[in-house]
Scaffold this motif. Structure first.
Motif, PDB file in Angstrom:
ATOM      1  N   TYR A   2       0.147  11.852   3.584  1.00 51.80           N
ATOM      2  CA  TYR A   2       0.042  12.060   2.139  1.00 51.80           C
ATOM      3  C   TYR A   2       1.044  13.108   1.636  1.00 51.80           C
ATOM      4  CZ  TYR A   2      -4.421   9.855   3.247  1.00 51.80           C
ATOM      5  OH  TYR A   2      -5.394   9.000   3.713  1.00 51.80           O
ATOM      6  N   ASN A   3       1.914  13.577   2.528  1.00 49.83           N
ATOM      7  CA  ASN A   3       2.935  14.541   2.118  1.00 49.83           C
ATOM      8  C   ASN A   3       3.901  13.869   1.146  1.00 49.83           C
ATOM      9  OD1 ASN A   3       5.698  15.942   2.389  1.00 49.83           O
ATOM     10  ND2 ASN A   3       4.310  17.388   3.389  1.00 49.83           N
ATOM     11  N   ILE A   4       4.234  14.551   0.052  1.00 52.09           N
ATOM     12  CA  ILE A   4       5.035  13.931  -1.011  1.00 52.09           C
ATOM     13  C   ILE A   4       6.389  13.452  -0.504  1.00 52.09           C
ATOM     14  CG2 ILE A   4       6.009  16.133  -1.807  1.00 52.09           C
ATOM     15  CD1 ILE A   4       4.991  13.091  -3.970  1.00 52.09           C
ATOM     16  N   GLU A   5       7.008  14.164   0.415  1.00 49.35           N
ATOM     17  CA  GLU A   5       8.311  13.757   0.930  1.00 49.35           C
ATOM     18  C   GLU A   5       8.189  12.447   1.703  1.00 49.35           C
ATOM     19  OE1 GLU A   5      10.997  15.193  -0.064  1.00 49.35           O
ATOM     20  OE2 GLU A   5       9.804  16.691  -1.121  1.00 49.35           O
ATOM     21  N   ASN A   6       7.118  12.304   2.456  1.00 47.98           N
ATOM     22  CA  ASN A   6       6.872  11.071   3.196  1.00 47.98           C
ATOM     23  C   ASN A   6       6.643   9.904   2.244  1.00 47.98           C
ATOM     24  OD1 ASN A   6       6.323   9.398   5.437  1.00 47.98           O
ATOM     25  ND2 ASN A   6       4.134   9.804   5.260  1.00 47.98           N
ATOM     26  N   VAL A   7       5.862  10.143   1.189  1.00 46.39           N
ATOM     27  CA  VAL A   7       5.564   9.097   0.212  1.00 46.39           C
ATOM     28  C   VAL A   7       6.834   8.706  -0.558  1.00 46.39           C
ATOM     29  CG1 VAL A   7       4.241   8.531  -1.860  1.00 46.39           C
ATOM     30  CG2 VAL A   7       3.154   9.787   0.012  1.00 46.39           C
ATOM     31  N   LYS A   8       7.688   9.678  -0.868  1.00 36.59           N
ATOM     32  CA  LYS A   8       8.957   9.375  -1.544  1.00 36.59           C
ATOM     33  C   LYS A   8       9.800   8.410  -0.724  1.00 36.59           C
ATOM     34  CE  LYS A   8       9.707  13.725  -4.081  1.00 36.59           C
ATOM     35  NZ  LYS A   8      10.543  14.955  -4.104  1.00 36.59           N
ATOM     36  N   ILE A  39       0.848  -1.192   0.000  1.00 31.01           N
ATOM     37  CA  ILE A  39       0.000   0.000   0.000  1.00 31.01           C
ATOM     38  C   ILE A  39       0.884   1.243   0.000  1.00 31.01           C
ATOM     39  CG2 ILE A  39      -1.831   1.272   1.169  1.00 31.01           C
ATOM     40  CD1 ILE A  39      -2.685  -1.475   0.227  1.00 31.01           C
ATOM     41  N   LEU A  40       0.723   2.080  -1.012  1.00 30.49           N
ATOM     42  CA  LEU A  40       1.406   3.372  -1.071  1.00 30.49           C
ATOM     43  C   LEU A  40       0.383   4.428  -1.474  1.00 30.49           C
ATOM     44  CD1 LEU A  40       4.835   2.618  -2.810  1.00 30.49           C
ATOM     45  CD2 LEU A  40       4.488   3.458  -0.498  1.00 30.49           C
ATOM     46  N   TYR A  41       0.120   5.367  -0.579  1.00 34.21           N
ATOM     47  CA  TYR A  41      -0.878   6.398  -0.856  1.00 34.21           C
ATOM     48  C   TYR A  41      -0.339   7.421  -1.856  1.00 34.21           C
ATOM     49  CZ  TYR A  41      -3.275   4.625   3.304  1.00 34.21           C
ATOM     50  OH  TYR A  41      -3.909   3.823   4.213  1.00 34.21           O
ATOM     51  N   ASN A  42      -1.264   8.131  -2.488  1.00 31.47           N
ATOM     52  CA  ASN A  42      -0.869   9.269  -3.308  1.00 31.47           C
ATOM     53  C   ASN A  42      -0.189  10.306  -2.427  1.00 31.47           C
ATOM     54  OD1 ASN A  42      -1.764   8.536  -5.895  1.00 31.47           O
ATOM     55  ND2 ASN A  42      -3.852   9.183  -5.460  1.00 31.47           N
ATOM     56  N   GLY A  43       0.719  11.064  -3.028  1.00 29.06           N
ATOM     57  CA  GLY A  43       1.409  12.104  -2.273  1.00 29.06           C
ATOM     58  C   GLY A  43       1.331  13.443  -2.969  1.00 29.06           C
TER      59      GLY A  43
END
Length: 263
Positions: free
Chosen positions: A247-253, A60-64
């Protein structure tokens, strides 16, 4: 599901046969790959069940999104509201998305009409492109209480996020909504359905269950009205904004990098 459980040779309907053949091809692809990335637990569970795949094959990887929100104080929000020609007393209910049946906009408009009978100070703002003529007709006779903006640039959309009292997501299918992520970043209380991945995003908010009342629009609209009234009584609060961290892009990266390095 009923089609998938049939033997291919027994299927006479061309459309059903096509669905069965496509799903068998998809199952073959899923069995060949090492991992499958999903945007929600709902999608993961659906694929695992329908295609008979082991749960450990999924990730599971959410959108960021990059958090670009800069929250205004109450005075600046009020001035911005006046610039949009809304009165101080009006409560802004914001919908952002395609003007489409799958997004539940028809149910929202009919619900809003009922809501006006209880709270006449509400105003529905609908942002997005789609089937204008159909939905404009649906607004009769409350056109002065419903604003269609069309598709907006990011700057204007973010201004509406600043003044919205409620964000509403009445979709009948949604995996990991970018709109919900943006609204969370602005601390907007959310009301939505429990369909597919949307329930996972609204687990601490007011959502309506449509699983057992599919096709019963009156029940859906009654539940939506009740939840909108409940959330209207809430103030904008920090807790919703705090939920957006995952959902922060840095977290998702970082999660995506960890996923690849762990394979």
């Amino acid at each position: 599901k009923s089609i998938l459980y049939k033997e291919l040779d027994s299927i006479k309907n061309p459309l059903e046969k096509n669905i069965k053949e496509i799903c068998e091809k998809e199952k073959n692809v899923f069995e060949q790959v090492d991992k499958i990335i999903c945007l929600s637990n709902s999608t993961q569970n659906l694929l695992s069940k329908i295609y008979d795949l082991p749960i450990n094959k999924f990730c599971i990887l959410y959108n960021g999104l990059k958090d670009e929100s800069i929250l205004l104080n109450s005075d600046k929000r009020l001035n911005l509201k006046k610039n949009f020609l809304f009165s101080k007393e009006e409560k802004i209910i914001l919908f952002v998305g395609r003007l489409d049946e799958i997004k539940g906009l028809g149910e929202l408009i009919f619900t809003f009409k009922k809501l006006l009978q209880i709270d006449p100070y509400c105003h529905l703002v609908i942002v997005g492109d789609g089937f204008y003529s159909y939905y404009l007709n649906s607004c009769n006779p409350t056109w002065n209480k419903i604003t269609f903006t069309g598709k907006l640039n990011k700057e204007d959309l973010y201004k509406l996020y600043q003044i919205a009292d409620i964000g509403v997501l009445p979709s009948f299918h949604e995996q990991c909504s970018y709109v919900a992520i943006e609204m969370m970043a602005y601390g907007i209380p959310l009301v939505g359905t429990d369909t597919t991945g949307l329930k996972e995003m609204l687990e601490d908010e007011c959502y309506i269950s449509v699983e057992y009342i599919e096709g019963k629009k009156d029940l859906i609209m009654n539940a939506l009205t009740e939840n909108l009234l409940t959330v209207l009584s809430l103030n904008r609060h920090k807790r919703i904004r705090d939920q957006s961290w995952k959902y922060n892009i840095e977290n998702v990266k970082l999660q995506l990098l960890s996923f690849y390095l762990g394979m």
